[in-house]
Enzyme design. Sequence first.
Site, PDB file in Angstrom:
ATOM      1  CB  SER A 103      36.042  41.094  39.168  1.00 54.23           C
ATOM      2  OG  SER A 103      35.767  41.479  37.847  1.00 54.23           O
ATOM      3  CG  ASP A 235      33.619  34.334  35.512  1.00 58.07           C
ATOM      4  OD1 ASP A 235      33.086  35.121  34.701  1.00 58.07           O
ATOM      5  OD2 ASP A 235      34.379  34.713  36.422  1.00 58.07           O
ATOM      6  CG  HIS A 263      32.461  37.873  36.871  1.00 58.55           C
ATOM      7  ND1 HIS A 263      33.791  37.573  36.678  1.00 58.55           N
ATOM      8  CD2 HIS A 263      32.415  39.197  37.178  1.00 58.55           C
ATOM      9  CE1 HIS A 263      34.517  38.664  36.845  1.00 58.55           C
ATOM     10  NE2 HIS A 263      33.707  39.654  37.161  1.00 58.55           N
TER      11      HIS A 263
END
Length: 292
Positions: A103, A235, A263
């Site tokens: 991320s 995600d 995610h």
Amino acid sequence: MDGDRILEVNGVDLCVDTAGDAADPAILLIGGMGASMDWWEDEFCQRLAAGGRLVIRYDHRDTGRSVSYPAGAPGYTGADLAADAAGVLDAFGRRSAHLAGVSMGGALAQQVALAHPERVDSLMLMSTSPAVPSRSELPPMSEDLRAYFAAEVPLPDWAERSAVIDYLVGYERRLEGAEYFDEAHVRALVERIVDRTNDIAASTTNHAVAEEGELARGRLDQIAAPTLVIHGTADPLFPFGHAEALAREIPHAELLPLEGVGHQVPPRPCWTSVIPAMLRHTSGGGEASEKG
């Protein structure tokens, strides 16, 4: 793991931990927004170390046991967080390492690769998005996640441990793929994180409000490091099109889709494919290669 300790990095105290032999090629694990090193689980790190890697993980500023700033007033920028990744390598006396970022950590890894290509043996970009302008049309977050953010779920009383844990587990549920969300496992992890974090309010808010600072400029096609993109097909924050853009625009990048994963750091059921892929990807460009 070897036991976490505090090192001075770029003039501040960061908490770091390692697994493996210092003579082996290093993998630096870079966490996401507001994420302490705990999201890189001990066993995940140990399995990489068993493959002949020195695994380094660390708490970002305002996470875990690293330096903490008042909630809402971070004394640093996004560029400082990127510089910290290179600074951790300096603290270990490492010229370079393989960078694995999830991320926001993936964006920081891209920044280091553009600003200091000589420091980056390879990139592994997980659940992330282009950190510089992309030629591709990137899909928006899912409608469900957009609705969750729009609803402005009330923040917990940060002094109430159980309320904070419930809030963070609920937030994680929105991000992870439904079939991979193990509530008991996530809750135990979040409990550990809350208990070792200096200021959980600052940890949850400060990365999001920090200014960008002087970030590296460039294009994805200027990234020279061999790149492996690892991304869940479910995600909701950075839909799979973000991974496809990275893999298409970074020269010779490989793409490893994780079916049904959201995610998140690659979940335990995916380790049997992710860890061998990471070991293969990092078997060149370091001081040693894969053992066994």
